[in-house]
Design an enzyme around this catalytic site. Structure first.
Site, PDB file in Angstrom:
ATOM      1  N   MET A  25      -8.967   2.262  -2.066  1.00 21.43           N
ATOM      2  CA  MET A  25      -7.926   2.025  -1.173  1.00 21.43           C
ATOM      3  C   MET A  25      -6.610   1.733  -1.411  1.00 21.43           C
ATOM      4  O   MET A  25      -6.471   0.944  -2.499  1.00 21.43           O
ATOM      5  CB  MET A  25      -8.400   0.566  -0.462  1.00 21.43           C
ATOM      6  CG  MET A  25      -9.805   0.751   0.566  1.00 21.43           C
ATOM      7  SD  MET A  25     -10.168  -0.968   1.307  1.00 21.43           S
ATOM      8  CE  MET A  25     -11.158  -1.361  -0.223  1.00 21.43           C
ATOM      9  N   GLU A  26      -5.698   2.863  -1.580  1.00 21.02           N
ATOM     10  CA  GLU A  26      -4.527   2.952  -2.188  1.00 21.02           C
ATOM     11  C   GLU A  26      -3.531   1.558  -1.814  1.00 21.02           C
ATOM     12  O   GLU A  26      -3.612   0.965  -0.723  1.00 21.02           O
ATOM     13  CB  GLU A  26      -3.789   4.047  -1.467  1.00 21.02           C
ATOM     14  CG  GLU A  26      -2.403   4.477  -2.394  1.00 21.02           C
ATOM     15  CD  GLU A  26      -1.260   4.086  -1.890  1.00 21.02           C
ATOM     16  OE1 GLU A  26      -0.304   3.900  -2.548  1.00 21.02           O
ATOM     17  OE2 GLU A  26      -1.186   3.633  -0.432  1.00 21.02           O
ATOM     18  N   CYS A  81      -7.231   9.939   3.905  1.00 22.61           N
ATOM     19  CA  CYS A  81      -6.362   8.886   4.095  1.00 22.61           C
ATOM     20  C   CYS A  81      -5.490   9.250   5.556  1.00 22.61           C
ATOM     21  O   CYS A  81      -4.747  10.513   5.573  1.00 22.61           O
ATOM     22  CB  CYS A  81      -5.038   9.063   3.085  1.00 22.61           C
ATOM     23  SG  CYS A  81      -3.924   8.144   3.198  1.00 22.61           S
ATOM     24  N   LYS A  85     -14.121  13.035   0.210  1.00 20.61           N
ATOM     25  CA  LYS A  85     -14.214  11.917   1.132  1.00 20.61           C
ATOM     26  C   LYS A  85     -13.460  12.443   2.092  1.00 20.61           C
ATOM     27  O   LYS A  85     -12.196  13.034   2.346  1.00 20.61           O
ATOM     28  CB  LYS A  85     -13.415  10.491   0.595  1.00 20.61           C
ATOM     29  CG  LYS A  85     -13.930   9.350   1.720  1.00 20.61           C
ATOM     30  CD  LYS A  85     -13.245   8.203   1.259  1.00 20.61           C
ATOM     31  CE  LYS A  85     -13.431   7.138   2.302  1.00 20.61           C
ATOM     32  NZ  LYS A  85     -12.644   5.883   2.368  1.00 20.61           N
ATOM     33  N   GLU A 130     -16.104   0.048   9.073  1.00 25.77           N
ATOM     34  CA  GLU A 130     -16.576  -0.934   9.828  1.00 25.77           C
ATOM     35  C   GLU A 130     -17.734  -1.831   9.510  1.00 25.77           C
ATOM     36  O   GLU A 130     -18.426  -2.053  10.046  1.00 25.77           O
ATOM     37  CB  GLU A 130     -16.703  -0.483  11.234  1.00 25.77           C
ATOM     38  CG  GLU A 130     -16.153  -1.389  12.198  1.00 25.77           C
ATOM     39  CD  GLU A 130     -14.567  -1.836  12.058  1.00 25.77           C
ATOM     40  OE1 GLU A 130     -14.410  -3.065  12.679  1.00 25.77           O
ATOM     41  OE2 GLU A 130     -14.061  -1.131  11.380  1.00 25.77           O
ATOM     42  N   GLY A 162     -15.410  -0.673   1.933  1.00 18.29           N
ATOM     43  CA  GLY A 162     -13.933  -0.899   1.814  1.00 18.29           C
ATOM     44  C   GLY A 162     -13.491  -2.289   2.167  1.00 18.29           C
ATOM     45  O   GLY A 162     -13.733  -3.244   1.378  1.00 18.29           O
TER      46      GLY A 162
END
Length: 323
Positions: A8-9, A99, A140, A202, A224
């Site tokens: 996660m950037e 992304c 991904k 989720e 995430g």
């Protein structure tokens, strides 16, 4: 079954990777994406900044393997940089086609490439050709840009290009992070390709993971925001799959990790940016811990690092300057 920590950037940097993997339950993690936007080799300093674990066996302090993720649209440039990362010790090369950020998509990176399955294939094929055969290439993806209609074509393009594993974030780019995640599409993707598929999106609780596994039909999961908000979620899932009693981490058990995170942020970031990193994590923790709500209210407008030290009950010792 594999449990992975998502890339996660701007959120899961080397500090949070270190802390979360020490909590336990994570089988592997991924760097924030490394953007490749020009036809040139990125310098070693880029990897020192975004993937410092690469210079310590490509593992976090607790030994959790770390993959290096690239984002871009030029197959040759991505291949060249992947080859260099492999020389530096990257054990796995991952490619970002998920992304949803507008700035990233405008520069032809991330989920916008799902409009071009042929380009997905070309990128993976070139990266696969460029790195040693012993180093896996993974990818991904999301379900599509504005519709999942092309999801299966994109997944096939990745697999046929040489991706040996595919993480599917079960939403389109347009859907962003709005619930629900369409886990049923993960099942369709797995039926369409012969490589392992990992479900993502989720999963905030143990019950979410159980429903995701039931609906998607896949055992592997990438966590995430759910793991950032509930740092022992991977550990809970690992215990549940082993048939062990699941005992959620209490706030008092979490506090030492939070304090360590803050001290690492103090040591690696300037006083201008360290408070923001703490607020970012505590803000997500408010989903799982009432105590985090109180802490967040106390720090939300606070930028004095020494005062935050006091709130957390820590003493920060700045490194001695070299003479």
């Amino acid at each position: 079954m594999q449990i992975a920590l998502a890339p996660m950037e701007g959120l899961v940097d080397e500090i949070l990777r270190d802390v979360l993997t020490r909590v336990g339950g994570i089988d592997w993690c991924v760097t924030e994406f490394i953007r490749v936007s020009e036809r040139r080799l990125l310098p070693v300093s880029t990897y020192q900044k975004l993937a410092p674990e690469l210079f310590d066996g490509a593992r976090t302090a607790t030994g959790t393997p770390m993959r290096v993720q690239f984002l871009g649209s030029d197959p040759v440039c991505l291949g060249d940089n992947a080859a260099f990362a492999a020389e530096l010790g990257a054990p796995v090369i991952d490619l970002n086609f998920g992304c949803p950020a507008k700035t990233v998509n405008k520069s032809r990176g991330g989920a916008v490439l799902l409009k071009e399955p042929e380009l997905l294939h070309a990128i993976v094929r070139e990266v696969r050709r460029s790195v040693p055969a012993a180093i896996p290439v993974t990818a991904k993806m999301r379900l599509g840009f504005d519709s999942p209609d092309g999801a299966l074509d994109c997944a096939r393009a990745l697999a046929e290009g040489g991706a040996q594993q595919i993480v599917v974030h079960a939403r389109t780019k347009v859907e962003g992070y709005k619930p629900p995640a369409h886990w049923e599409w993960v099942a369709r993707v797995q039926e369409a390709v012969a490589v392992p598929v990992i479900a993502n999106g989720e999963v905030w609780t143990l019950d979410d993971w159980r429903r995701c596994r039931e609906v998607s039909g896949v055992d592997d999961v990438m966590l995430g925001r759910g793991l950032v908000a509930r740092p022992d979620l991977a550990r809970q899932i690992a215990a549940a799959r082993a048939g062990e009693t699941v005992v959620p981490m209490s706030w008092n058990e979490l506090l030492p990790y939070l304090r360590d995170f803050w001290l690492q942020a103090r040591g690696k970031l300037s006083p201008r940016y360290a408070p923001g990193r703490l607020k970012q994590w505590v803000g997500l923790l408010t989903r799982s811990y009432p105590e985090a709500v109180q802490l967040f209210e106390a720090i939300r407008r606070e930028n004095d690092c020494s005062f935050i030290d006091h709130l957390l009950g820590v003493t920060y010792e700045a490194p001695l300057a070299l003479a």
